[in-house]
Scaffold this motif. Structure first.
Motif, PDB file in Angstrom:
ATOM      1  N   VAL A 134     -10.511  22.886  -3.596  1.00  0.00           N
ATOM      2  CA  VAL A 134      -9.091  22.500  -3.507  1.00  0.00           C
ATOM      3  C   VAL A 134      -8.367  22.931  -4.779  1.00  0.00           C
ATOM      4  N   ARG A 135      -9.013  22.746  -5.937  1.00  0.00           N
ATOM      5  CA  ARG A 135      -8.404  23.199  -7.192  1.00  0.00           C
ATOM      6  C   ARG A 135      -8.185  24.711  -7.155  1.00  0.00           C
ATOM      7  N   PHE A 136      -9.147  25.461  -6.648  1.00  0.00           N
ATOM      8  CA  PHE A 136      -9.024  26.921  -6.531  1.00  0.00           C
ATOM      9  C   PHE A 136      -7.842  27.295  -5.637  1.00  0.00           C
ATOM     10  N   CYS A 137      -7.637  26.567  -4.536  1.00  0.00           N
ATOM     11  CA  CYS A 137      -6.532  26.870  -3.624  1.00  0.00           C
ATOM     12  C   CYS A 137      -5.176  26.624  -4.285  1.00  0.00           C
ATOM     13  N   LEU A 138      -5.101  25.651  -5.189  1.00  0.00           N
ATOM     14  CA  LEU A 138      -3.827  25.261  -5.784  1.00  0.00           C
ATOM     15  C   LEU A 138      -3.549  25.920  -7.132  1.00  0.00           C
ATOM     16  N   ALA A 139      -4.597  26.298  -7.842  1.00  0.00           N
ATOM     17  CA  ALA A 139      -4.424  26.781  -9.216  1.00  0.00           C
ATOM     18  C   ALA A 139      -3.786  28.170  -9.233  1.00  0.00           C
ATOM     19  N   PRO A 140      -2.918  28.445 -10.218  1.00  0.00           N
ATOM     20  CA  PRO A 140      -2.324  29.785 -10.338  1.00  0.00           C
ATOM     21  C   PRO A 140      -3.371  30.880 -10.468  1.00  0.00           C
ATOM     22  N   GLU A 141      -4.481  30.568 -11.144  1.00  0.00           N
ATOM     23  CA  GLU A 141      -5.526  31.584 -11.302  1.00  0.00           C
ATOM     24  C   GLU A 141      -6.379  31.715 -10.053  1.00  0.00           C
ATOM     25  N   GLY A 142      -6.179  30.831  -9.062  1.00  0.00           N
ATOM     26  CA  GLY A 142      -6.866  30.930  -7.780  1.00  0.00           C
ATOM     27  C   GLY A 142      -5.930  31.491  -6.724  1.00  0.00           C
TER      28      GLY A 142
END
Length: 849
Positions: A134-142
Motif C-alpha cells: 500500500v505504501r508503494f502504491c501511494l508513495a511518490p517513489e512508487g
C-alpha cells in the motif's frame, strides 16, 4: 484477487516493512514461483489454480506488456515472497463500476502460502507485505497514487480484515466479470478505497512508519498535495474574481502557451468575446504571475489553476516560487487596500477557506463525498416506483447539499467560519454531511418574543416541532427546578452556540433561570450550505430551523437579530400572499418557503446597553417550511448552487444534467430560466419585489434532470420592496425606494453577474452551449415576459429595462475587503454597495442599423 495467510506461531522476530522490496516481474524467470503460489489452496480467490506454468508465464507477460497494468515480484529479505499487480481502475476491470478520480491506483496482492512446518513461518509477514505494498502504491517513489482501489471477493474474510487494518473503506458491493486473462471469473466484490490519510492513520500505516503523521487529534487533510491543489484553486478564483471586479488588469502574453484540459476549444462556441484560451501576465511589486485563462461576457474569467506560475524578479534572473493564495493577497494588498487593522482578519478567513478546500478535496478523493455520476443517479432516478416517498427525495436532496464544495461562487474567502475548531468543522460543516441534535433552552416568556405566522398558534408550532415525549420531558425539567413551564418559551440553539456562548456569554441569564438548558432534542438535523440553517433528517416534512451561530463567516458574524425576528413571519406571509396571488407566478410554479415562526431572547444585559452589538444577535431562531411535502414521486430537489458545482475530476453537474436530460441544451436552459429568471423579473416589474437569489437561496425542483420550478427561501432578512407601494403594518422594514436603474440591479447584479455568468462559463468551457446562444436564451425569456405583460414592459425611458446597453458593476469582494467584519449595513444595503464603473449587458438590444 488477494490471498493472504496468517502465521500460527511466532518463534522469530516479526518481519519489518523495510525488509520488503518490489521489482518488476520477469515472466520467464518468476513464472515458476508464481505458479506454485497460485496452485496452492490458500490462493483459491485468484481462480487461477488450474493454469499450467506456461499459461502463468503468458499471463505475467500480458500484464507486463499491458499499458495500464504492471506486475511486481515482492521479496522479503531478498527471498521471493509475494506477487502484486497495480492497474488503472478507470481502464482495467473497474471501468464500468467505479467512478475513478485522478490518482486512483488499483491493486491485487498474492502472498506466498505459509510453510507446512509452523516453525518455519515468520510472524507479521502479511502485515509487513500489505503495509509495504500500500505504501508503494501511494508513495511518490512508487506508483504515486492519491488513493488505492481494491475489489476483493466479499467471501474473503482474511483480506477484509487486512484491508480494514490498512485503512480501506468499503464503498459498496459490485458484480465483476474479470475476463482480461486466463483467470476470468465472476465475483461479488467489496469495492474499497484507501487514501494516504486513511493509510497513515491505520495500524498498518503506523507499521510502515507513517503513524507519526496521523492520529485522531491531528489534521491529516493538511498535507502538501491537497494544499497545493487548494492554493491553486483559490489563487485561480482570486485572479478571476478580483480581475472581474477591476482591482487589477492582467495583460495578455505575446507568446502562446499550453493550457489545461478545461480550457481547450469548445464545440458550438461562436461568441465574439475572447473565448480562446490564452496566456496572461500580472506584474506586481517584485513578483510576476503568469496563467492561462479564457474570458467571457460580463468580464468573466475562467483561469486554469494548473497553469499558474509565480516568479520573484531579481537581477540574477527570475526565481520560481510556490503558488500560495495567502501570499497572493499579501502581494495584492497595495491594490486591494484592505484596512490595516482588518488585513489579518481577511487572511484568517482566507486561510480557513483554504483548510476547508483541503478537507473537501480529501473527502472527494476518499469516496466520502459523492461525485457527479452518483449525484446524477440521485437527481435523475432510473425508475419511479411506490417507494419513491418523501424520505427518498429528502435523502437525494441532502446528498446533493452536502456534496457542494464551492459556496458563493463570486467570493474568494467564502468559508471563513472563524470560531470553529477542527472538531467543530468535522461535526458542523455542511460539506461533512453529519447530523446533529439541536439543544433546547427554556427562555423566560417576559424576556422573549415568539412571532407566529398567519393561522399558526404556539401550541401548533411546538406540537409540530417537538414530540409529545420531548414536551413532557422539558416541562418536567422545569418543574423539577421549581419553575412553571407556562412562564417559558422553547428556544432551539445550535450545539456550538450552546457550548461556546450560552453558558459563558449568557452565564448570568442561565444562573438566574431566565434561560434554562433543557438538553438535546430528539430529531437529527443536517446543516445546509447556509451554515445556520438545519434540515430535519428525522422528519423531513417538518420545518427547517435557522439558528444564531456566532462565528465570523464571509464578512459577517452569523447571528440572528431578535428585533428582525419579530417581523419575520408577517413579512413572509405578505410575500407569500403576493406570490401565491399572482397568476403568472403560479403558472411558473414559483413559490416561497415561508418562515412560519420566530423567537428571540432579549433579557440579557447586552440589550440594555446603549450601543448595539453582535451580542444582541446570539439567541434567536426561526422555523421555515420544508420543500419536501411540496414534491411528488419522480421529482427531485437540489440547491441551485449545484448548477455551478464541479467535482474532484472537474465534472460539472449542470453539464451532466443537460446531457442526461435528453433535450437540447437551449431547451434545458430555457426550462431553468422559466423557473428562475422569469419569476424574478415578474416580481420586480409587477411588485417592486427583489430577493437575494443566489445559489444557496433557491431550491430547484427537477424531473428527469430538467428544472421545472423553484422555491425561494431566506425571505425575512433579504427581501426588499424597491418602490413606494402600500405595505401592511409590520412589513415596512423591507422598503427601500430606489430608481428604475437601481431596481434593475436586482437582476443584473444578483442574477446575471452572481449566477448566470458562472453557469454560462461552465457550459461554454464544457462545449455544451456557446455563450452567444446562452445569452440569446436569456434575452428571449426577458422578451417573453415583456410580450406577455406589455403593461409592465419598459417604455419611454421608464420602467425596469433589462435589455439596456450597460449597467452599474456592483462588486462583492470589494465590500468584504473594505470591511471584513460587516460587509454591508443590513438596514440600508443600497447605500453600502460599491461600484466599479459599468459593464456591457450581454442581452443588450441590438443597435439599430
Amino acid at each position: 484477487m488477494t490471498a493472504l495467510t496468517e502465521p500460527t506461531t511466532a518463534r522469530t522476530a516479526r518481519v519489518a516493512p523495510d525488509a520488503v522490496t518490489l521489482e518488476p516481474v520477469d515472466p520467464a524467470h518468476d513464472a515458476a514461483a508464481v505458479h506454485a503460489w497460485l496452485t496452492h489452496p490458500a490462493s483459491a480467490f485468484w481462480h487461477m489454480g488450474h493454469l499450467s506454468p506456461a499459461e502463468v508465464r503468458d499471463y505475467l507477460a500480458e500484464v507486463a506488456d499491458h499499458p495500464d497494468q504492471d506486475g511486481w515480484l515482492g521479496r522479503v529479505d531478498g527471498a521471493p515472497a509475494f506477487y502484486a499487480e497495480t492497474y488503472d481502475p478507470a481502464r482495467v476491470l473497474l471501468a464500468d463500476v467505479h467512478d475513478a478520480v485522478p490518482g486512483d491506483v488499483g491493486m491485487h496482492l498474492l502472498v506466498a502460502p505459509p510453510p507446512d512446518d509452523p516453525a518455519d513461518r515468520r510472524p507479521g509477514l502479511t502485515d509487513a507485505v500489505m503495509a509495504a505494498v500500500v505504501r508503494f502504491c501511494l508513495a511518490p517513489e512508487g506508483r504515486g497514487g492519491a488513493r488505492v482501489v481494491v475489489e476483493p471477493d466479499v467471501r474473503n474474510r482474511a483480506i477484509a480484515a487486512k484491508n480494514a487494518a490498512a485503512g480501506f473503506r468499503v464503498l459498496r458491493e459490485v458484480e465483476l466479470v474479470d475476463d482480461d486473462g486466463p483467470g476470468d471469473h465472476t465475483k461479488r466484490a467489496a469495492l474499497s478505497v484507501c487514501t494516504r490519510d486513511a493509510f497513515a492513520a491505520s495500524p498498518l500505516g503506523a507499521l510502515a512508519g507513517l503513524g507519526d503523521d496521523a492520529g485522531p487529534g491531528l489534521a491529516p487533510h493538511l498535507r502538501p498535495d491537497l494544499a497545493e491543489h487548494a492554493h491553486r484553486h483559490l489563487a485561480a478564483k482570486a485572479l478571476a474574481e478580483l480581475a472581474h471586479e477591476r482591482l487589477f488588469r492582467p495583460e495578455p502574453e505575446r507568446c502562446e502557451r499550453a493550457f489545461g484540459p478545461h480550457l481547450g476549444p469548445n464545440e458550438g462556441q461562436t461568441s465574439a468575446h475572447n473565448t480562446a484560451a490564452r496566456g496572461y501576465v500580472l506584474a506586481l511589486d517584485g513578483v510576476t504571475y503568469r496563467f492561462a485563462a479564457r474570458t467571457f461576457a460580463l468580464e468573466h474569467w475562467v483561469v486554469d489553476p494548473a497553469s499558474i506560475t509565480r516568479f520573484a524578479r531579481s537581477g540574477d534572473g527570475d526565481v520560481e516560487l510556490p503558488v500560495d493564495v495567502l501570499e497572493l493577497v499579501a502581494e495584492l494588498q497595495p491594490l486591494l487596500r484592505i484596512p490595516d487593522d482588518l488585513v489579518a482578519t481577511y487572511l484568517e478567513e482566507l486561510s480557513s477557506t483554504l483548510a476547508a478546500a483541503c478537507a473537501k478535496r480529501e473527502r472527494e478523493l476518499s469516496g466520502a463525498s459523492p461525485q457527479v455520476p452518483e449525484l446524477l443517479s440521485d437527481l435523475v432516478p432510473g425508475s419511479i416506483d411506490d417507494t419513491d416517498d418523501d424520505r427518498r427525495r429528502a435523502d437525494a436532496f441532502q446528498a446533493t447539499e452536502a456534496a457542494m464544495t464551492e459556496g458563493h461562487p463570486g467570493f474568494v474567502a467564502n468559508n471563513g467560519r472563524i470560531g470553529f475548531s477542527l472538531d467543530d468543522y468535522r461535526a458542523y460543516a455542511p460539506e461533512r454531511g453529519e447530523r446533529l441534535r439541536l439543544v433546547w433552552l427554556a427562555a423566560r416568556r417576559e424576556h422573549a418574543h415568539l412571532a407566529l405566522g398567519e393561522g399558526l398558534t404556539e401550541q401548533e408550532l411546538y406540537g409540530g416541532e417537538l414530540s409529545g415525549a420531548e414536551r413532557v420531558a422539558f416541562a418536567g425539567r422545569l418543574a423539577a427546578r421549581g419553575l412553571d413551564p407556562a412562564d417559558y418559551l422553547y428556544l432551539p440553539v445550535h450545539p456550538w452556540q450552546w457550548q461556546h456562548r450560552v453558558p459563558i456569554t449568557f452565564a448570568a441569564d442561565v444562573a438566574r433561570g431566565d434561560l434554562v438548558p433543557l438538553g438535546p432534542g430528539a430529531d437529527e438535523y443536517q446543516p445546509q450550505q447556509s451554515i445556520r440553517t438545519m434540515f430535519d433528517r428525522t422528519r423531513p416534512e417538518r420545518h427547517y430551523v435557522k439558528v444564531a451561530l456566532a462565528i465570523q463567516n464571509m464578512g459577517f458574524l452569523r447571528g440572528l437579530s431578535p428585533a428582525y425576528m419579530r417581523a419575520t413571519p408577517a413579512i413572509n406571509d405578505w410575500v407569500a400572499g403576493v406570490v401565491d396571488g399572482d397568476p403568472a407566478l403560479r403558472d411558473a410554479g414559483f413559490g416561497v418557503l415561508r418562515e412560519r415562526a420566530s423567537i428571540g431572547y432579549t433579557g440579557d444585559v447586552y440589550h440594555r446597553t446603549a450601543r448595539p452589538s453582535a451580542h444582541r444577535k446570539m439567541l434567536a431562531a426561526l422555523w421555515r417550511e420544508s420543500p419536501v411535502p411540496r414534491t411528488a414521486p419522480g421529482e427531485r430537489l437540489a440547491t441551485m448552487a449545484s448548477l455551478l458545482h464541479r467535482d474532484a475530476s472537474g465534472r460539472s453537474l449542470a453539464t451532466a444534467l443537460v446531457r442526461e436530460s435528453g433535450i437540447a441544451p437551449e431547451a434545458w436552459l430555457r426550462a431553468y430560466l422559466d423557473a428562475y429568471l422569469y419569476p424574478l423579473v415578474h416580481c420586480l416589474r409587477a411588485h417592486d419585489l427583489a430577493f437575494m437569489p443566489h445559489g444557496e437561496n433557491l431550491v430547484l425542483v427537477l424531473r428527469d434532470g430538467v428544472v421545472t420550478r423553484a422555491f425561494m427561501k431566506d425571505i425575512g432578512e433579504e427581501v426588499a420592496v424597491l418602490g413606494d407601494r402600500a405595505l401592511p403594518a409590520g412589513v415596512e422594514r423591507v422598503r427601500s425606494v430606489v430608481d428604475d436603474d437601481e431596481k434593475a440591479l436586482a437582476i443584473f447584479t444578483d442574477v446575471f453577474d452572481g449566477v448566470l455568468r458562472h453557469l454560462a462559463g461552465i457550459l461554454a468551457v464544457d462545449g455544451v452551449l456557446g455563450e452567444d446562444r446562452f445569452w440569446a436564451v436569456v434575452a428571449d425569456v426577458i422578451d417573453r415576459h415583456g410580450a406577455e405583460h406589455p403593461d409592465l414592459a419598459p417604455r419611454g425611458g421608464r420602467g425596469v429595462d433589462l435589455r439596456a446597453e450597460r449597467f452599474a458593476h456592483s462588486c462583492l469582494n470589494r465590500l468584504q475587503l473594505r470591511n471584513t467584519l460587516q460587509m454591508v449595513d443590513l438596514t440600508d444595503q443600497s447605500a453600502s454597495l460599491l461600484y466599479a464603473g459599468t459593464m456591457a449587458n450581454p442581452v443588450a438590444r441590438p443597435e439599430a442599423p
